[in-house]
Design an enzyme around this catalytic site. Structure first.
Site, PDB file in Angstrom:
ATOM      1  N   GLY A  37       3.721  -6.009   7.929  1.00 15.57           N
ATOM      2  CA  GLY A  37       2.438  -6.096   6.893  1.00 15.57           C
ATOM      3  C   GLY A  37       2.989  -6.294   5.598  1.00 15.57           C
ATOM      4  O   GLY A  37       2.415  -6.784   4.747  1.00 15.57           O
ATOM      5  N   ASP A  96       2.936  -1.883   3.296  1.00 13.16           N
ATOM      6  CA  ASP A  96       1.776  -2.611   2.963  1.00 13.16           C
ATOM      7  C   ASP A  96       0.498  -1.363   2.553  1.00 13.16           C
ATOM      8  O   ASP A  96       0.028  -1.708   1.625  1.00 13.16           O
ATOM      9  CB  ASP A  96       1.349  -3.574   3.990  1.00 13.16           C
ATOM     10  CG  ASP A  96       1.197  -2.735   5.468  1.00 13.16           C
ATOM     11  OD1 ASP A  96       1.519  -1.791   5.471  1.00 13.16           O
ATOM     12  OD2 ASP A  96       0.717  -3.460   6.365  1.00 13.16           O
ATOM     13  N   ASP A  99      -1.749   5.077   4.684  1.00 13.88           N
ATOM     14  CA  ASP A  99      -2.804   5.777   5.205  1.00 13.88           C
ATOM     15  C   ASP A  99      -2.374   7.138   5.970  1.00 13.88           C
ATOM     16  O   ASP A  99      -2.746   7.972   5.176  1.00 13.88           O
ATOM     17  CB  ASP A  99      -2.997   4.696   6.636  1.00 13.88           C
ATOM     18  CG  ASP A  99      -4.304   5.035   7.363  1.00 13.88           C
ATOM     19  OD1 ASP A  99      -4.927   6.105   6.905  1.00 13.88           O
ATOM     20  OD2 ASP A  99      -5.031   4.198   8.127  1.00 13.88           O
ATOM     21  N   LYS A 127      -4.558   4.275   0.863  1.00 11.01           N
ATOM     22  CA  LYS A 127      -6.036   4.605   1.265  1.00 11.01           C
ATOM     23  C   LYS A 127      -6.388   5.940   0.877  1.00 11.01           C
ATOM     24  O   LYS A 127      -5.489   6.964   0.972  1.00 11.01           O
ATOM     25  CB  LYS A 127      -6.232   4.240   3.005  1.00 11.01           C
ATOM     26  CG  LYS A 127      -6.210   2.952   3.345  1.00 11.01           C
ATOM     27  CD  LYS A 127      -6.409   2.736   4.814  1.00 11.01           C
ATOM     28  CE  LYS A 127      -7.681   2.776   5.271  1.00 11.01           C
ATOM     29  NZ  LYS A 127      -7.868   2.308   6.668  1.00 11.01           N
ATOM     30  N   PHE A 149     -11.059  -1.018   6.912  1.00  9.09           N
ATOM     31  CA  PHE A 149      -9.700  -1.356   7.705  1.00  9.09           C
ATOM     32  C   PHE A 149      -9.509  -2.856   7.000  1.00  9.09           C
ATOM     33  O   PHE A 149     -10.151  -3.743   6.866  1.00  9.09           O
ATOM     34  CB  PHE A 149     -10.242  -1.666   9.125  1.00  9.09           C
ATOM     35  CG  PHE A 149      -9.072  -2.391   9.995  1.00  9.09           C
ATOM     36  CD1 PHE A 149      -8.587  -1.397  10.642  1.00  9.09           C
ATOM     37  CD2 PHE A 149      -9.096  -3.460  10.241  1.00  9.09           C
ATOM     38  CE1 PHE A 149      -7.211  -1.835  11.576  1.00  9.09           C
ATOM     39  CE2 PHE A 149      -7.800  -4.269  11.013  1.00  9.09           C
ATOM     40  CZ  PHE A 149      -7.164  -3.285  11.606  1.00  9.09           C
ATOM     41  N   LEU A 150      -8.120  -2.638   6.465  1.00  8.04           N
ATOM     42  CA  LEU A 150      -7.510  -3.670   5.560  1.00  8.04           C
ATOM     43  C   LEU A 150      -7.036  -4.989   6.362  1.00  8.04           C
ATOM     44  O   LEU A 150      -6.572  -4.929   7.187  1.00  8.04           O
ATOM     45  CB  LEU A 150      -6.650  -3.153   4.740  1.00  8.04           C
ATOM     46  CG  LEU A 150      -7.035  -1.800   3.731  1.00  8.04           C
ATOM     47  CD1 LEU A 150      -5.996  -0.932   3.208  1.00  8.04           C
ATOM     48  CD2 LEU A 150      -8.218  -2.315   2.984  1.00  8.04           C
ATOM     49  N   ASP A 156      -3.011  -7.269   8.888  1.00  2.99           N
ATOM     50  CA  ASP A 156      -4.100  -8.051  10.213  1.00  2.99           C
ATOM     51  C   ASP A 156      -4.898  -7.213  10.810  1.00  2.99           C
ATOM     52  O   ASP A 156      -4.952  -5.870  10.653  1.00  2.99           O
ATOM     53  CB  ASP A 156      -2.814  -8.492  10.808  1.00  2.99           C
ATOM     54  CG  ASP A 156      -2.093  -7.162  11.756  1.00  2.99           C
ATOM     55  OD1 ASP A 156      -2.126  -7.482  13.160  1.00  2.99           O
ATOM     56  OD2 ASP A 156      -1.628  -6.322  11.492  1.00  2.99           O
ATOM     57  N   ARG A 162      -3.762 -12.274   8.370  1.00  6.14           N
ATOM     58  CA  ARG A 162      -2.553 -12.033   7.594  1.00  6.14           C
ATOM     59  C   ARG A 162      -2.375 -12.793   6.223  1.00  6.14           C
ATOM     60  O   ARG A 162      -1.911 -12.431   5.321  1.00  6.14           O
ATOM     61  CB  ARG A 162      -1.121 -11.891   8.159  1.00  6.14           C
ATOM     62  CG  ARG A 162      -0.832 -10.716   9.090  1.00  6.14           C
ATOM     63  CD  ARG A 162       0.504 -10.775   9.456  1.00  6.14           C
ATOM     64  NE  ARG A 162       0.651  -9.795  10.683  1.00  6.14           N
ATOM     65  CZ  ARG A 162       0.917  -8.784  10.748  1.00  6.14           C
ATOM     66  NH1 ARG A 162       0.912  -8.117   9.534  1.00  6.14           N
ATOM     67  NH2 ARG A 162       0.781  -7.763  11.645  1.00  6.14           N
TER      68      ARG A 162
END
Length: 171
Positions: A37, A96, A99, A127, A149-150, A156, A162
């Site tokens: 990511g 990336d 979370d 997040k 949801f990123l 991805d 991506r």
């Protein structure tokens, strides 16, 4: 998909982060992006760092706690180890998204255990969740809601999206 941050906002923030890192870190630190990511973020950050006089070494590590799912399994797996010895180096571990915090916590512990002189952490987006692991991030690009949801900018949904040049959320 809902746009959270545009290409322009991302470029400006990455530039700001690089300027700060160039002031804070030794010129020859090890930039350690977490695959997969963080690869786009890492490329943009590396170019911006160079502009501010830093020329870090780069080596990748690949960690996973999602295994293709939309939520963490709770178990971090080392998929690709470092190629270089981190002992005695200042390491910037770059991920990336923060979370649960498990991957970053695992990666930081691994680098510390291997004798790095200093370990700093950076995430593209944090997040706004209660993090499962107690992890402090030295550099944070952006924030997102806990239920976002990123996707895009390297992140991805099942291996897709991506390459979207902005940060978006799908639910």
């Amino acid at each position: 998909m809902r746009t959270l941050y545009t290409e322009q906002q991302i470029a400006e923030r990455v530039d700001e982060m690089a300027r700060q890192m160039a002031e804070d870190l030794p010129k020859d630190f090890l930039l350690a992006p977490v695959l997969t990511g963080a690869f786009i973020f890492a490329a943009d950050l590396l170019r911006a760092l160079y502009k501010y006089g830093s020329d870090p070494y780069v080596d990748f590590v690949q960690l996973s706690s999602y295994a293709g799912a939309r939520s963490s399994s709770g178990v971090v797996t080392l998929l690709k180890d470092f190629s270089v010895d981190v002992e005695g180096k200042t390491v910037l571990l770059l991920d990336d998204v923060l979370d649960t915090g498990r991957s970053l916590h695992f990666g930081k512990g691994m680098v510390e255990d291997r004798g790095a002189a200093e370990v700093k952490t950076c995430v593209f987006v944090k997040k706004l969740t209660g993090h499962a692991e107690d992890i402090h991030c030295d550099y944070i690009g952006f924030e997102a809601n806990a239920d976002d949801f990123l996707v895009g900018y390297g992140m991805d949904d099942g291996g897709r999206m991506r390459g979207v040049p902005l940060l978006g959320a799908v639910n």
